[in-house]
Design an enzyme around this catalytic site. Structure first.
Site, mmCIF file in Angstrom:
data_model
loop_
_atom_site.group_PDB
_atom_site.id
_atom_site.type_symbol
_atom_site.label_atom_id
_atom_site.label_comp_id
_atom_site.label_asym_id
_atom_site.label_seq_id
_atom_site.Cartn_x
_atom_site.Cartn_y
_atom_site.Cartn_z
ATOM 1 N N ARG A 177 7.070 32.464 49.409
ATOM 2 C CA ARG A 177 7.985 33.241 50.269
ATOM 3 C C ARG A 177 7.371 33.621 51.621
ATOM 4 O O ARG A 177 7.739 34.648 52.201
ATOM 5 C CB ARG A 177 8.499 34.512 49.566
ATOM 6 C CG ARG A 177 9.248 34.271 48.280
ATOM 7 C CD ARG A 177 10.528 33.452 48.444
ATOM 8 N NE ARG A 177 10.999 33.075 47.136
ATOM 9 C CZ ARG A 177 10.694 31.910 46.538
ATOM 10 N NH1 ARG A 177 9.985 30.978 47.177
ATOM 11 N NH2 ARG A 177 11.123 31.633 45.336
ATOM 12 N N SER A 227 17.139 39.092 45.902
ATOM 13 C CA SER A 227 16.001 39.834 45.324
ATOM 14 C C SER A 227 15.332 40.635 46.426
ATOM 15 O O SER A 227 14.927 40.074 47.439
ATOM 16 C CB SER A 227 14.972 38.864 44.741
ATOM 17 O OG SER A 227 15.559 38.118 43.718
ATOM 18 N N GLU A 297 10.540 41.495 49.708
ATOM 19 C CA GLU A 297 10.799 40.120 50.151
ATOM 20 C C GLU A 297 11.721 40.186 51.368
ATOM 21 O O GLU A 297 11.613 39.410 52.305
ATOM 22 C CB GLU A 297 11.468 39.331 49.018
ATOM 23 C CG GLU A 297 11.814 37.920 49.396
ATOM 24 C CD GLU A 297 12.304 37.091 48.205
ATOM 25 O OE1 GLU A 297 11.696 37.157 47.125
ATOM 26 O OE2 GLU A 297 13.313 36.385 48.372
#
Ligand SMILES: Cc1cc2nc3c(=O)[nH]c(=O)nc-3n(C[C@H](O)[C@H](O)[C@H](O)COP(=O)(O)OP(=O)(O)OC[C@H]3O[C@@H](n4cnc5c(N)ncnc54)[C@H](O)[C@@H]3O)c2cc1C
Length: 307
Positions: A177, A227, A297
């Site tokens: 990520r 998320s 995130e």
């Protein structure tokens, strides 16, 4: 106001008036449906226009922010000053040999569908990720065991100086990520994905299975940013949140999803301030209970509202 008129004139010298929105509500452009206004929201139609806008921002020393599909961003209630650029009008996707080439404003879901149409295998994992191609490279987006790093061959970018570069994927330093795109300030224009010939029926079966898993587990009926947290090493964020009895916890209109604890949904006209407060509450509760730091995130950008 004078400076804003000047900027409007400069921007409309570069691109047509329909591509320059003034005082535009960013909640209309983000998945969470949160956020204040952008001074200017610009949607260029060619790489030359992108280049000219980047150069203008630099010359005029005006703040410049890139917005993709707004699926991994929370824009604060005070909005964003200066120029916000969105590349959604650069959305072509085509095949060359066993490669799929996509402009950065295309949806990665559409790139995945295009690969299916061409019986090319490798982009199935992306069939439900609601970001743009540019945003997917920025985040090294991934799902169900696949990620951009596995299939990206090269990318065309513009630097903050307005220089056009063709980079091999390795130059983006893609990891879980993350990429070096924020550090380098690259504006992604195009991505080339190297795929393998496959069987359309098999590719479709994988995509259908992933779509079923996603729709049964994720609260897609409410606005959210997906998320909120990265997977902490050795744990699952959703499980830690669930075990902290936080599911259903609500601050204002923002709620920890009752369907998937890793999601925070905009259940009832939340403000960005409420949403961010709930993120912090979840982080501090999980830290207190399990000693684990939940790293975000999702990116938070923009300014706090003026009291
Ligand atoms: C319901 C839901 C499910 C999701 N599922 C997943 C999932 O399974 N896997 C996953 O990885 N993510 C998932 N996400 C998160 C999100 O879709 C991805 O992170 C996606 O890659 C973000 O792309 P975007 O275009 O929306 O970027 P944005 O949210 O608009 O922006 C994110 C960052 O990318 C930068 N950026 C955007 N375009 C460019 C460009 N052209 N050049 C340079 N930088 C750029 C922006 O400046 C910003 O900093 C999900 C989100 C939602 C809402």
């Amino acid at each position: 106001m004078g400076r804003n008129h000047h900027m409007y004139d400069k921007l409309t010298e570069i691109t047509s008036e329909k591509n320059v929105m003034v005082e535009e509500h960013l909640r209309n452009h983000t998945y969470t449906r949160l956020g204040g206004k952008a001074d200017f929201l610009v949607t260029p139609e060619t790489y030359e226009e992108v280049q000219a806008i980047v150069k203008l921002a630099k010359q005029e020393k005006i703040a410049f922010t890139l917005l993709g599909n707004g699926s991994n961003l929370i824009v604060k209630d005070g909005g964003i000053r200066g120029i916000v650029m969105n590349l959604k009008k650069l959305h072509s996707i085509w095949r060359e040999d066993d490669k799929i080439i996509a402009q950065s404003g295309a949806r990665i879901i559409d790139a995945s569908q295009h690969a299916l149409k061409e019986s090319l295998h490798g982009l199935e994992f992306a069939c439900g990720i609601p970001g743009s191609v540019g945003g997917a490279l920025y985040m090294n987006a991934g799902a169900y065991g696949g990620e951009i790093k596995d299939v990206l061959e090269s990318t065309k970018v513009i630097t903050r100086e307005g220089e056009l570069l063709l980079l091999p994927a390795a130059d983006l330093d893609l990891h879980y990520r993350t990429s070096n795109i924020p550090e380098k300030g690259y504006i992604v224009l195009e991505a080339t994905f190297s795929l393998r010939k496959g069987n359309a029926e098999e590719i479709k079966a994988v995509m259908d299975d992933l779509t079923f898993k996603r729709e049964s587990k994720q609260p897609l009926e409410y606005p959210s940013c997906g998320s909120v947290f990265k997977r902490p090493p050795g744990y699952f964020a959703g499980k830690l949140i669930q075990d902290s009895d936080l599911q259903g916890k609500q601050i204002g209109g923002a709620q920890v999803s009752t369907k998937h604890a890793g999601f925070i949904v905009n259940k009832d006209n939340a403000t960005a301030t409420e949403y961010i407060e709930l993120i912090r509450f979840v982080q501090s509760t999980v830290k207190e209970k399990f000693g684990v730091n939940l790293e975000r995130e999702v990116r938070i950008i923009g300014e706090d509202p003026i009291e």
